[in-house]
Design an enzyme around this catalytic site. Structure first.
Site, mmCIF file in Angstrom:
data_model
loop_
_atom_site.group_PDB
_atom_site.id
_atom_site.type_symbol
_atom_site.label_atom_id
_atom_site.label_comp_id
_atom_site.label_asym_id
_atom_site.label_seq_id
_atom_site.Cartn_x
_atom_site.Cartn_y
_atom_site.Cartn_z
ATOM 1 C CG ASP A 99 -2.189 0.828 0.957
ATOM 2 O OD1 ASP A 99 -3.230 0.566 1.566
ATOM 3 O OD2 ASP A 99 -2.091 1.757 0.113
HETATM 4 C C1 GLC Z 1 -4.354 4.327 -0.189
HETATM 5 C C2 GLC Z 1 -5.244 3.167 0.170
HETATM 6 C C3 GLC Z 1 -5.318 2.101 -0.881
HETATM 7 C C4 GLC Z 1 -5.142 2.735 -2.249
HETATM 8 C C5 GLC Z 1 -3.735 3.276 -2.328
HETATM 9 C C6 GLC Z 1 -3.459 3.984 -3.666
HETATM 10 O O1 GLC Z 1 -3.691 4.810 0.925
HETATM 11 O O2 GLC Z 1 -5.024 2.517 1.406
HETATM 12 O O3 GLC Z 1 -6.588 1.456 -0.729
HETATM 13 O O4 GLC Z 1 -5.345 1.759 -3.247
HETATM 14 O O5 GLC Z 1 -3.448 4.180 -1.266
HETATM 15 O O6 GLC Z 1 -4.266 5.119 -3.763
#
Ligand code: GLC
Length: 721
Positions: free
Chosen positions: A263
């Site tokens: 993430d």
């Molecule tokens: C965010 C979220 C995730 C998302 C990623 C990219 O912090 O936790 O669900 O896909 O970053 O935006």
């Protein structure tokens, strides 16, 4: 490209170039904006000019023109000419916003879920997206957590079916140009963040994890999901991005050999967790946990060569990660056509096209849940109406996380009523902020209500207060909204409350309304779907995928709970030494699986084909459903079981199947289900998932409080009774 060509390509690549493929950055890191500035992360994660030429993927960009421009530039600069993977959070639509996933979950319609995902894929592929960071397959039992709007509720089976439907919608298309890879997230158990506080730690037993929280991701892997994203949280003391137990579960036990992406910054955040002493150790932990791509932080690029030189990370592991990434790009056709379906002209054709808007409107109606109706709805006349409330003319109903869906195109309830030629007076009454104290608009609203025959009162929670990093300790309606309801109701009790919300709320304050329904966050066509429901052009058919608590103190709350040694019966008295609160009921305000309709569904003649189920047999469960009304409708017939005694405590009710059927006015149907031993199976400490002989109850019906109950015995050779 053939497999051997991928291997040949890898042989040409330097270690740094391989680490580049394992790195994913913001569009703004690679492409300057109109002020000639890079808008990506600064400081320790800023990429050098040479690193920018070799990264593997990019996220957050505006559409086809940006994608084409950057891909073209990248292919000129990358020494290996490897196309970038363009990814976005297409959570509930791309430019057309569909209802939020929690609402779609309430439709109990996997076909509808698949259709919305497929339509989203057509739009986002046209905008240059090849991977969407969706579905979120986190089980959720705590409405304090803002991200419940992104998930499919509290039941593992419904969640699994809905998430798989999204995967199918994204990844299966007769036109390969519109195939978009899905990404199951957040692996794992992110929905169990302690106290509902986002990013907080998670601690749970293997039994709970395997029985409930892992089932959604497993369903996505079984559906062939392209990618899995690691979660921010630690799980039983190890952050998911570097968690070896999760690696074993995903890679060895489930056989997932797709790409795992971290993430946003979660590799580097293992330092904050206190699990890595520095970026180098964070990279080592993540790569050795087979996290193939690092999102935004750049520890792989910064420290990967030194880790391989020291032997702390093997070249074999690096090659495994890179092979997965290149194979994914190959499967998505990027080597033959690096631009996919990106097409500036086609954007005009697909974005918010009539077909997708009609689908969004249908989905918004079918995922709304009617909670109460004392002869108030559907409204018979289109005059003498007061339309009141902070969400009556509020484009926020498009929903949180609505990607490139422009809020200006969201149709409000007020706009829809005007389109319908409804004669009404409008008053906002108050603002939509959580801490709104301004009561200056109440008098005007009360006046409008007093002068009208009926009131449509639009209340709830703005999209600004749900979604990521929006946890709340209190989930009741803002005081000013409660006051608005009280004062309006006092002058005109013919009130229908329409709720817009990203999470279940404590709505006790408005229970006196004659009618209440929730549309959650219904997307671009929310207003029109609302008008369709209010005037009966559409009929309600949704059921709650997540319980509405009586109050925040009950959380976490879920229907498939254990009985405990001292179960408190709802009609019990407070002096009993039972598992209860002294200041609130145990039961939710509205239960999982609950939802009303304009039709009246009557259940009878529930039957079971035998009193005994043998190991290799099937049990047929049937029930008659009659639509005892003048209104055509759809009903979600639900099937639950209860294992009365087993080697581990089992829930008081477990959803095992559901069927959404259409029933014309006064028509009757017999609905049948089949149960076999796999439906009785549960996770055991030895890692096996199997049933145990014993007595079972089976429940069938359309409302949790009106289920018809039957019994059977399951016998198998091992534990023949
Ligand atoms: C965010 C979220 C995730 C998302 C990623 C990219 O912090 O936790 O669900 O896909 O970053 O935006």
């Amino acid at each position: 490209m053939k497999e051997k060509e991928i291997l040949q390509l890898m042989q040409k690549m330097t270690l740094e170039q391989k680490l580049g493929q394992m790195s994913l950055c913001e569009f703004g890191d690679l492409m300057q904006n109109s002020d000639n500035a890079f808008t990506g992360p600064k400081g320790e994660f800023a990429l050098t000019a040479s690193q920018k030429k070799i990264v593997g993927g990019v996220l957050n960009f505006k559409g086809a023109a940006e994608m084409i421009e950057l891909q073209k530039k990248h292919l000129e600069e990358d020494p290996n000419k490897i196309p970038l993977l363009f990814m976005m959070d297409v959570i509930h639509g791309y430019v057309t916003a569909y209802p939020i996933p929690l609402a779609i979950g309430c439709s109990f319609d996997t076909r509808l879920a698949e259709r919305c995902a497929r339509a989203s894929a057509v739009e986002c592929a046209t905008g240059g997206v090849k991977i969407t960071y969706s579905p979120m397959a986190d089980l959720q039992r705590d409405a304090r957590w803002g991200r419940v709007m992104e998930g499919f509720g509290e039941d593992p089976m419904l969640l699994g079916q809905m998430a798989s439907a999204f995967v199918k919608g994204y990844q299966k298309n007769v036109d390969p140009r519109f195939v978009v890879g899905g990404c199951a997230k957040h692996f794992a158990c992110y929905g169990a963040a302690e106290a509902g506080r986002d990013y907080n730690c998670v601690d749970m037993s293997d039994y709970t994890m395997n029985s409930y929280y892992l089932t959604g991701y497993k369903a996505c892997v079984d559906a062939g999901v392209t990618m899995v994203m690691t979660a921010f949280n630690s799980l039983n003391g190890s952050p998911c991005t570097g968690n070896q137990m999760l690696r074993r579960k995903l890679r060895e036990e489930w056989g997932f050999d797709g790409v795992v992406v971290s993430d946003y910054n979660s590799v580097a955040e293992m330092i904050n967790h206190g699990y890595a002493k520095d970026l180098r150790e964070a990279a080592k932990l993540a790569i050795n946990a087979e996290c193939d791509m690092e999102m935004v932080s750049t520890s792989y690029l910064q420290t990967g060569e030194s880790l391989v030189e020291s032997g702390e990370v093997s070249m074999e592991q690096i090659d495994k990660c890179v092979y997965r990434i290149l194979s994914l790009k190959n499967r998505l056709g990027l080597f033959e056509n690096p631009y996919g379906a990106a097409d500036v002209q086609a954007e005009k054709k697909y974005y918010r096209c009539p077909e997708f808007l009609a689908l969004a409107r249908e989905a918004a109606a079918d995922s709304s849940v009617l909670l109460k109706n004392e002869g108030m709805l559907p409204l018979q006349k289109k005059e003498g109406i007061a339309l009141i409330g902070p969400f009556a003319d509020n484009k926020d109903i498009i929903g949180s996380w609505s990607c490139n869906a422009d809020t200006q195109y969201a149709v409000t309830v007020r706009q829809a009523l005007e389109e319908e030629g409804v004669s009404f007076v409008y008053a906002a009454g108050c603002g939509d902020k959580l801490d709104d104290r301004d009561e200056s608009g109440l008098d005007e609203a009360v006046k409008a209500a007093a002068a009208s025959e009926s009131v449509i009162l639009c209340l709830g929670e703005s999209m600004r207060f749900s979604g990521e990093c929006k946890s709340r300790t209190e989930i009741c309606l803002p005081e000013v909204q409660q006051k608005l309801f009280e004062r309006v109701y006092a002058v005109n009790p013919n009130v229908s409350v329409v709720l817009f919300q990203g999470r279940p709320l404590d709505i006790r304050a408005i229970l006196g309304a004659k009618a209440i329904f929730t549309m959650w966050q219904p997307g671009t066509e929310g207003g029109r779907a609302c008008a369709d429901l209010l005037f009966g052009k559409s009929n309600f058919s949704g059921k709650l995928a997540m319980s509405f608590p009586y109050c925040v103190g009950q959380l976490p709350l879920y229907y498939n709970h254990y009985n405990t040694g001292r179960p408190f019966r709802p009609d019990g008295n407070l002096n009993e030494w039972k598992s209860k609160y002294i200041d609130a009921p145990n039961a939710p305000l509205f239960d999982f699986g609950y939802g009303l309709s304009y039709s009246k569904f009557v259940y009878s003649d529930a039957k079971i084909s035998a009193a005994q189920l043998g190991e290799n047999e099937k049990l047929r469960v049937s029930v008659k459903v009659k639509n005892d009304s003048d209104v055509d409708g759809k009903e979600i017939v639900q099937l639950y079981i209860r294992d009365e005694a087993a080697s581990r405590v089992r829930p008081v009710r477990e959803l095992k199947d559901f069927k959404k059927i259409s029933l014309g006015a006064h028509r009757e149907a017999t609905v049948e289900f089949f149960l076999e031993k796999k439906d009785l199976a549960f996770y055991h400490d030895d890692g096996g998932v199997y049933a145990e002989a014993g007595e079972f109850e089976v429940f069938v019906g359309g409302q949790p409080s009106e289920l018809l109950c039957m019994k059977f015995v399951y016998t198998d050779k091992k534990n023949m009774l």
